[in-house]
Design a protein around this motif. Structure first.
Motif, PDB file in Angstrom:
ATOM      1  N   CYS A  83      32.068  -8.424  -5.879  1.00 24.63           N
ATOM      2  CA  CYS A  83      31.021  -9.404  -5.619  1.00 24.63           C
ATOM      3  C   CYS A  83      29.903  -8.771  -4.801  1.00 24.63           C
ATOM      4  CB  CYS A  83      31.614 -10.579  -4.852  1.00 24.63           C
ATOM      5  SG  CYS A  83      30.524 -11.998  -4.683  1.00 24.63           S
ATOM      6  N   TYR A  84      28.678  -9.162  -5.088  1.00 20.82           N
ATOM      7  CA  TYR A  84      27.513  -8.766  -4.297  1.00 20.82           C
ATOM      8  C   TYR A  84      27.071  -9.976  -3.489  1.00 20.82           C
ATOM      9  CZ  TYR A  84      22.867  -7.173  -2.980  1.00 20.82           C
ATOM     10  OH  TYR A  84      21.754  -6.814  -2.260  1.00 20.82           O
ATOM     11  N   GLN A 111      18.272   1.612  -0.782  1.00 30.35           N
ATOM     12  CA  GLN A 111      18.340   1.918  -2.204  1.00 30.35           C
ATOM     13  C   GLN A 111      16.930   2.073  -2.784  1.00 30.35           C
ATOM     14  OE1 GLN A 111      21.306   2.494  -3.643  1.00 30.35           O
ATOM     15  NE2 GLN A 111      22.177   2.093  -1.626  1.00 30.35           N
ATOM     16  N   SER A 115      16.626  -2.450  -1.807  1.00 21.41           N
ATOM     17  CA  SER A 115      17.691  -3.097  -1.062  1.00 21.41           C
ATOM     18  C   SER A 115      18.281  -2.150  -0.020  1.00 21.41           C
ATOM     19  CB  SER A 115      18.814  -3.541  -2.006  1.00 21.41           C
ATOM     20  OG  SER A 115      19.814  -4.265  -1.312  1.00 21.41           O
ATOM     21  N   GLU A 117      21.973  -1.704   1.626  1.00 20.56           N
ATOM     22  CA  GLU A 117      23.291  -2.256   1.323  1.00 20.56           C
ATOM     23  C   GLU A 117      24.429  -1.294   1.620  1.00 20.56           C
ATOM     24  OE1 GLU A 117      22.082  -3.299  -2.646  1.00 20.56           O
ATOM     25  OE2 GLU A 117      23.244  -1.658  -3.499  1.00 20.56           O
ATOM     26  N   ALA A 119      29.142  -1.219   0.953  1.00 17.15           N
ATOM     27  CA  ALA A 119      30.270  -1.843   0.253  1.00 17.15           C
ATOM     28  C   ALA A 119      31.564  -1.636   1.032  1.00 17.15           C
ATOM     29  CB  ALA A 119      30.407  -1.263  -1.152  1.00 17.15           C
ATOM     30  N   TRP A 128      33.499  -5.591  -2.209  1.00  9.63           N
ATOM     31  CA  TRP A 128      32.413  -6.445  -1.752  1.00  9.63           C
ATOM     32  C   TRP A 128      31.234  -5.561  -1.401  1.00  9.63           C
ATOM     33  CZ3 TRP A 128      33.146 -11.745  -1.446  1.00  9.63           C
ATOM     34  CH2 TRP A 128      34.466 -12.190  -1.575  1.00  9.63           C
ATOM     35  N   SER A 129      30.078  -5.895  -1.949  1.00 14.53           N
ATOM     36  CA  SER A 129      28.848  -5.196  -1.613  1.00 14.53           C
ATOM     37  C   SER A 129      27.939  -6.198  -0.910  1.00 14.53           C
ATOM     38  CB  SER A 129      28.186  -4.676  -2.888  1.00 14.53           C
ATOM     39  OG  SER A 129      26.998  -3.994  -2.581  1.00 14.53           O
ATOM     40  N   PHE A 130      27.330  -5.779   0.174  1.00 19.40           N
ATOM     41  CA  PHE A 130      26.432  -6.632   0.948  1.00 19.40           C
ATOM     42  C   PHE A 130      25.078  -5.959   1.017  1.00 19.40           C
ATOM     43  CE2 PHE A 130      30.714  -7.438   2.343  1.00 19.40           C
ATOM     44  CZ  PHE A 130      30.772  -8.821   2.415  1.00 19.40           C
ATOM     45  N   GLY A 131      24.016  -6.719   0.761  1.00 20.06           N
ATOM     46  CA  GLY A 131      22.699  -6.117   0.791  1.00 20.06           C
ATOM     47  C   GLY A 131      21.594  -7.134   0.894  1.00 20.06           C
ATOM     48  N   TYR A 133      18.968  -7.302  -1.248  1.00 19.06           N
ATOM     49  CA  TYR A 133      18.351  -7.629  -2.535  1.00 19.06           C
ATOM     50  C   TYR A 133      18.777  -9.020  -2.982  1.00 19.06           C
ATOM     51  CZ  TYR A 133      17.136  -7.447  -7.477  1.00 19.06           C
ATOM     52  OH  TYR A 133      16.624  -7.722  -8.725  1.00 19.06           O
TER      53      TYR A 133
END
Length: 139
Positions: A83-84, A111, A115, A117, A119, A128-131, A133
Motif C-alpha cells: 500500500c502507498y 523521487q 515525491s 518517500e 518504505a 508499506w510506502s509512505f510519501g 505524492y
C-alpha cells in the motif's frame, strides 16, 4: 455560494488479512499512526477492522482465513499486501518508525517525480510506502 471544498468519504478500501490481526492492528495504530475506528471480534479472531489514516482514507483488515482460490472466496495470504500512503509529515513519520526499530525497506529519498518517500515492512511481511505524492489532480 459555498466555496469550501469537502473531501469525499473514501470509496476505495484496500484490504488485507493477518495471521495475528490484533498484533498487526496494534502495530499500525500504536507505531505507524493509523486510527482504530472499528474492530469487530469473533472469539479470538478479528472478523473486521477499519483503520483510518488521519490525513484521509483507510484500510480494512481481519484475521486470515484459509485461501482456496477455487472456492471463489476472496481471502488474501498474510504478507501479500502492499500500500502507498500519502502524508505531509513524511520526515516525521520516517524518524518515528526508525526510532521504533521498524524494518525499513527503502530509505527516505526525494523521487524524480516530486515525491519524498520511504518504505517499510510490517510484522506480517506486508509492504508499506509512505510519501508526499498525492496523485495527479483530476481534470
Amino acid at each position: 455560494m459555498n466555496t469550501t471544498q469537502r473531501t469525499p468519504q473514501p470509496t476505495v478500501w484496500p484490504t488485507l488479512q493477518a495471521d495475528d490481526a490484533p498484533a498487526l492492528i496494534d502495530f499500525l495504530v500504536g507505531t505507524v499512526g493509523f486510527l482504530r475506528t472499528a474492530v469487530y471480534e469473533d472469539g479470538d479472531r478479528v472478523a473486521h477492522a477499519q483503520l483510518d489514516w488521519p490525513e484521509g482514507g483507510g484500510i480494512m483488515l481481519g484475521s486470515a482465513k484459509p485461501v482456496d482460490d477455487d472456492a471463489g472466496n476472496w481471502s488474501l495470504r498474510p504478507g501479500s499486501f502492499g500500500c502507498y500512503v500519502v502524508t505531509e509529515r513524511v520526515d516525521e513519520l520516517y524518524g518515528r518508525l526508525v526510532d521504533a526499530g521498524v524494518k525499513i525497506l527503502r530509505e527516505i529519498e526525494d523521487q524524480p517525480y516530486g515525491s519524498r518517500e520511504f518504505a517499510i515492512l510490517d510484522p506480517e511481511g506486508n509492504r508499506w510506502s509512505f510519501g508526499t505524492y498525492a496523485g495527479e489532480p483530476r481534470a
